[in-house]
Design an enzyme around this catalytic site. Sequence first.
Site, PDB file in Angstrom:
ATOM      1  N   HIS A  71     -15.285  -2.538   1.977  1.00  0.00           N
ATOM      2  CA  HIS A  71     -14.468  -3.700   1.577  1.00  0.00           C
ATOM      3  C   HIS A  71     -13.871  -3.480   0.191  1.00  0.00           C
ATOM      4  CE1 HIS A  71     -13.886  -8.294   1.779  1.00  0.00           C
ATOM      5  NE2 HIS A  71     -13.296  -7.891   0.664  1.00  0.00           N
ATOM      6  N   HIS A  73      -9.875  -4.015  -2.059  1.00  0.00           N
ATOM      7  CA  HIS A  73      -8.459  -4.416  -2.071  1.00  0.00           C
ATOM      8  C   HIS A  73      -7.696  -3.358  -2.868  1.00  0.00           C
ATOM      9  CE1 HIS A  73      -9.207  -8.705  -0.755  1.00  0.00           C
ATOM     10  NE2 HIS A  73     -10.423  -8.315  -1.088  1.00  0.00           N
ATOM     11  N   GLN A 166      -3.815 -13.614   2.022  1.00  0.00           N
ATOM     12  CA  GLN A 166      -4.462 -14.168   0.816  1.00  0.00           C
ATOM     13  C   GLN A 166      -4.163 -15.653   0.602  1.00  0.00           C
ATOM     14  OE1 GLN A 166      -6.481 -12.685  -2.314  1.00  0.00           O
ATOM     15  NE2 GLN A 166      -6.784 -14.812  -1.720  1.00  0.00           N
ATOM     16  N   HIS A 224     -12.522 -12.714   5.305  1.00  0.00           N
ATOM     17  CA  HIS A 224     -13.143 -13.311   4.125  1.00  0.00           C
ATOM     18  C   HIS A 224     -13.639 -14.670   4.608  1.00  0.00           C
ATOM     19  CE1 HIS A 224     -11.076 -10.270   1.799  1.00  0.00           C
ATOM     20  NE2 HIS A 224     -11.537 -10.743   0.668  1.00  0.00           N
ATOM     21  N   GLU A 227     -16.174 -17.726   1.227  1.00  0.00           N
ATOM     22  CA  GLU A 227     -16.357 -17.139  -0.107  1.00  0.00           C
ATOM     23  C   GLU A 227     -16.222 -18.261  -1.142  1.00  0.00           C
ATOM     24  OE1 GLU A 227     -13.404 -14.395  -1.550  1.00  0.00           O
ATOM     25  OE2 GLU A 227     -14.753 -13.579  -3.081  1.00  0.00           O
ATOM     26  N   ASP A 323     -15.194  -4.360  -3.391  1.00  0.00           N
ATOM     27  CA  ASP A 323     -14.212  -5.457  -3.378  1.00  0.00           C
ATOM     28  C   ASP A 323     -13.063  -5.189  -4.361  1.00  0.00           C
ATOM     29  OD1 ASP A 323     -13.163  -7.813  -2.378  1.00  0.00           O
ATOM     30  OD2 ASP A 323     -14.518  -9.148  -3.459  1.00  0.00           O
ATOM     31  N   TRP A 329      -9.495 -10.111 -10.273  1.00  0.00           N
ATOM     32  CA  TRP A 329     -10.792 -10.752 -10.035  1.00  0.00           C
ATOM     33  C   TRP A 329     -11.919 -10.100 -10.806  1.00  0.00           C
ATOM     34  CZ3 TRP A 329      -7.012  -9.943  -6.396  1.00  0.00           C
ATOM     35  CH2 TRP A 329      -6.468 -11.086  -5.805  1.00  0.00           C
TER      36      TRP A 329
HETATM   37  N1  17E Z   1      -9.110 -12.301  -2.735  1.00  0.00           N
HETATM   38  C1  17E Z   1     -10.082 -13.135  -2.303  1.00  0.00           C
HETATM   39  O1  17E Z   1      -9.782 -14.142  -1.648  1.00  0.00           O
HETATM   40  N2  17E Z   1     -11.367 -12.876  -2.586  1.00  0.00           N
HETATM   41  C2  17E Z   1     -11.703 -11.801  -3.282  1.00  0.00           C
HETATM   42  N3  17E Z   1     -12.988 -11.550  -3.554  1.00  0.00           N
HETATM   43  C3  17E Z   1     -10.689 -10.912  -3.742  1.00  0.00           C
HETATM   44  C4  17E Z   1      -9.407 -11.194  -3.432  1.00  0.00           C
HETATM   45  C5  17E Z   1     -11.047  -9.700  -4.541  1.00  0.00           C
HETATM   46 FE   FE2 Z   2     -12.365  -9.271  -0.746  1.00  0.00          FE
END
Ligand code: 17E
Ligand code: FE2
Length: 430
Positions: A71, A73, A166, A224, A227, A323, A329
């Site tokens: 995982h 990005h 996203q 995702h 989160e 990640d 982030w």
């Molecule tokens: N975008 C998201 O929604 N959650 C994350 N942990 C990252 C990007 C890195």
């Molecule tokens: Fe992520």
Amino acid sequence: MSDFDLVIRGGGLWLAPLGGDGYANADRSPVMDVGIRGDRLVAIAPQLPGTGRVEIDAGGKLVSPPFVESHIHLDSALTAGQPRVNESGTLFEGIQIWAERKPSLTVEDVEERAIATLKTQAQQGVLYVRSHVDVSEPNLTALRALLAVREAVQDWITLQILAFPQDGLYGDPRNAELYQEAISLGVDVLGGIPHYELTREAGVQSVEQIFNWAVQKDRLIDLHCDEIDDPQSRFLEVMAACAIRHDIGPRATASHTTAFGSYENGYANKLMGFLQRAKLNFIANPLINITLQGRTDTYPKRRGITRVKELWQGGLNVSLGHDCIQDPWYSLGTGNMLDVASMAIHCCHMTGQQEMVACYDMITYGGAQTLQLQNYGLAVGNPADLIILDAADPIAALRQRATITTVIRRGKILAETQPAVTAWHGIPIP
Ligand code: 17E
Ligand code: FE2
């Protein structure tokens, strides 16, 4: 004439938890020689007869299958500080900063950063990567770049590309169309972000739609999911339901699921049974979960990470990801999977001997299962992809953050790194 192109002598081979016959390997780390011809592992034996054109003496060190980064990005990697730094440290400020950076993306910009990141990973033993790519950007610039990168790097690293909306599949009227265009451009995996859809109902609908598309188009799934620290965020149960109804659990993955760490035990225990029925894969991103989550707590302050230990104890497949590497982030990040597993050991109370070994498996065999890789691992007939570490076993490798001294991809030496050497100039030690 040599019998082999390459022979690695006397390494402690890190074997799969289960042998080909389905039974546990009694000795996970027998000392063996490995013979390679062309791009294949062709022989494994205690003292392999014959010679190699090239021979490497592993000297009892750990010989492991490559790390799997399940995982990351890559589209946002190496953009930390552009256009500004994330001062609050929250997921949501990160999403806002990324929205400000996205309009200036170009194909060259994304390719350059992605390839630089992949090289950093590969020289540290990562040869399989799953990357999320934001497809809620109107030109799909990042996606076009990463699809080209997937081809450009295939000789030295295997890259899976995942369509990640996203800003929400239904966060903007155009997003679902962009997502379908991304599918037709050839992504390997379908992503989602149900907890960030505008309503609970839209979140449920997004999960159901993504599972339908994945079945129709024969793609893997990795969302995702939950989160957030909100214990009311319950999209994991929707994923379990979809996986059970479509009977595709092992092809689907729930990433992050940090809210699972905030559910009360009554609900969590019921859910665990459904997850076992569903056979979903799980990915925790401990470096990011421990820093992005818990931000609205004072004290006691939650750890904000999913129930890694309980999922593992319950027989579910868990892998680990970085990640982020220097992005909106997280401004840190090395690409080193031993850092990731070490953080999991700490945050998830995985300090028992078998638990630490399990965390090593999560960055190797567990990751391979999440990515549904065929022919991964140290077995005759598999591609000759392996790494040699400057440590005797996985626990020592984790404790020392051992140097990955040799990276072999399809039978060729891809990278070599010397362990650091200290010259002691202090008081002489008797
Ligand atoms: N975008 C998201 O929604 N959650 C994350 N942990 C990252 C990007 C890195
Ligand atoms: Fe992520």
